[in-house]
Design a protein around this motif. Sequence first.
Motif, PDB file in Angstrom:
ATOM      1  N   THR A  29      41.833  51.730  39.733  1.00 50.12           N
ATOM      2  CA  THR A  29      41.705  51.320  38.336  1.00 50.12           C
ATOM      3  C   THR A  29      41.515  49.813  38.263  1.00 50.12           C
ATOM      4  O   THR A  29      42.023  49.078  39.102  1.00 50.12           O
ATOM      5  CB  THR A  29      42.982  51.704  37.555  1.00 50.12           C
ATOM      6  N   GLU A  31      41.426  46.353  35.361  1.00 51.19           N
ATOM      7  CA  GLU A  31      41.680  45.835  34.027  1.00 51.19           C
ATOM      8  C   GLU A  31      41.060  44.443  33.914  1.00 51.19           C
ATOM      9  O   GLU A  31      40.974  43.718  34.911  1.00 51.19           O
ATOM     10  CB  GLU A  31      43.183  45.745  33.747  1.00 51.19           C
ATOM     11  N   GLU A  33      41.091  40.749  31.490  1.00 51.44           N
ATOM     12  CA  GLU A  33      42.080  40.051  30.674  1.00 51.44           C
ATOM     13  C   GLU A  33      41.589  39.653  29.290  1.00 51.44           C
ATOM     14  O   GLU A  33      42.383  39.337  28.425  1.00 51.44           O
ATOM     15  CB  GLU A  33      42.578  38.810  31.411  1.00 51.44           C
ATOM     16  N   ARG A  35      38.113  39.971  26.181  1.00 54.04           N
ATOM     17  CA  ARG A  35      36.962  40.770  25.743  1.00 54.04           C
ATOM     18  C   ARG A  35      35.756  39.928  25.366  1.00 54.04           C
ATOM     19  O   ARG A  35      34.632  40.348  25.537  1.00 54.04           O
ATOM     20  CB  ARG A  35      37.363  41.644  24.548  1.00 54.04           C
ATOM     21  N   THR A  46      41.539  42.573  37.525  1.00 53.91           N
ATOM     22  CA  THR A  46      42.699  43.018  38.298  1.00 53.91           C
ATOM     23  C   THR A  46      42.537  44.484  38.669  1.00 53.91           C
ATOM     24  O   THR A  46      42.149  45.300  37.827  1.00 53.91           O
ATOM     25  CB  THR A  46      43.995  42.836  37.489  1.00 53.91           C
ATOM     26  N   SER A 127      38.418  52.450  34.222  1.00 48.23           N
ATOM     27  CA  SER A 127      38.885  51.350  33.394  1.00 48.23           C
ATOM     28  C   SER A 127      39.006  51.872  31.971  1.00 48.23           C
ATOM     29  O   SER A 127      38.063  52.472  31.444  1.00 48.23           O
ATOM     30  CB  SER A 127      37.916  50.158  33.425  1.00 48.23           C
ATOM     31  N   GLU A 128      40.154  51.658  31.361  1.00 50.27           N
ATOM     32  CA  GLU A 128      40.356  52.173  30.012  1.00 50.27           C
ATOM     33  C   GLU A 128      39.390  51.544  29.015  1.00 50.27           C
ATOM     34  O   GLU A 128      38.907  52.194  28.095  1.00 50.27           O
ATOM     35  CB  GLU A 128      41.801  51.922  29.577  1.00 50.27           C
ATOM     36  N   ASN A 129      39.095  50.261  29.212  1.00 57.81           N
ATOM     37  CA  ASN A 129      38.136  49.582  28.339  1.00 57.81           C
ATOM     38  C   ASN A 129      37.387  48.533  29.147  1.00 57.81           C
ATOM     39  O   ASN A 129      37.821  47.384  29.237  1.00 57.81           O
ATOM     40  CB  ASN A 129      38.854  48.943  27.150  1.00 57.81           C
TER      41      ASN A 129
END
Length: 225
Positions: A29, A31, A33, A35, A46, A127-129
């Motif tokens: 996964t 992430e 930091e 947008r 990360t 990745s969630e977003n």
Amino acid sequence: MRILAFVSVVFGLLITTGSPAAADCSGPTIEIEQREVVRGAQLVVTGYAWGDNCYDTGAPPDGEGVLGVPIGGIDVYVVQGTEEFLVATGAADDEYSFDVTIVIPAELTAGTAIVQARWAANRIAYSENPQIVVTDASPLVSDEPTVATFESATTTTADSTTTSTAAPTSAPSSTATAATDAPDPLSGDGGQPDQDSNTTTTLVIVGVATLSVLLLAVLIARRRV
């Protein structure tokens, strides 16, 4: 009644200690930091759970952790439409994670883009977003390399030895929605489930037998009274 309560507690402890702890097998996964980004600016990516296996039902073999061997040959891309730019390459650390600071490519246009991390067979990490928004501000001048490295760019994994290049590429790629797909599930039991199952079964049998003997002793004692 005190004897029965004591037996119940002991029996519960036997069952609890006989069950092995489960590992998190959610898979690699990433992430990000922030947008909203400016071309030429830096962005921290990360990574978590970057292991090549998952021993969720038993102890891993010698030399491996609960997620197997840390994955190498990881490439991080910024993708916009059909254009993709390699911005980092490397390998996960002993904790199956990584942190890398990338530079937002100056070639991007204002609008949305996504950040992707890939490894063997071009698999895409979850990745969630993964979406970022590139502003229309003038690109910043950066002294940082266009392709960052983390851990070792040449890493031997359980499958192969991968040497990543150190130059950005621009080539047709999947659409922006592709990054939201979860990776193929990583699974592995290390050949241990039978052994752990047998251990648990043995403890349960011993617990039941102990409980039966103590109950019998209580009944005999009551009859004598």
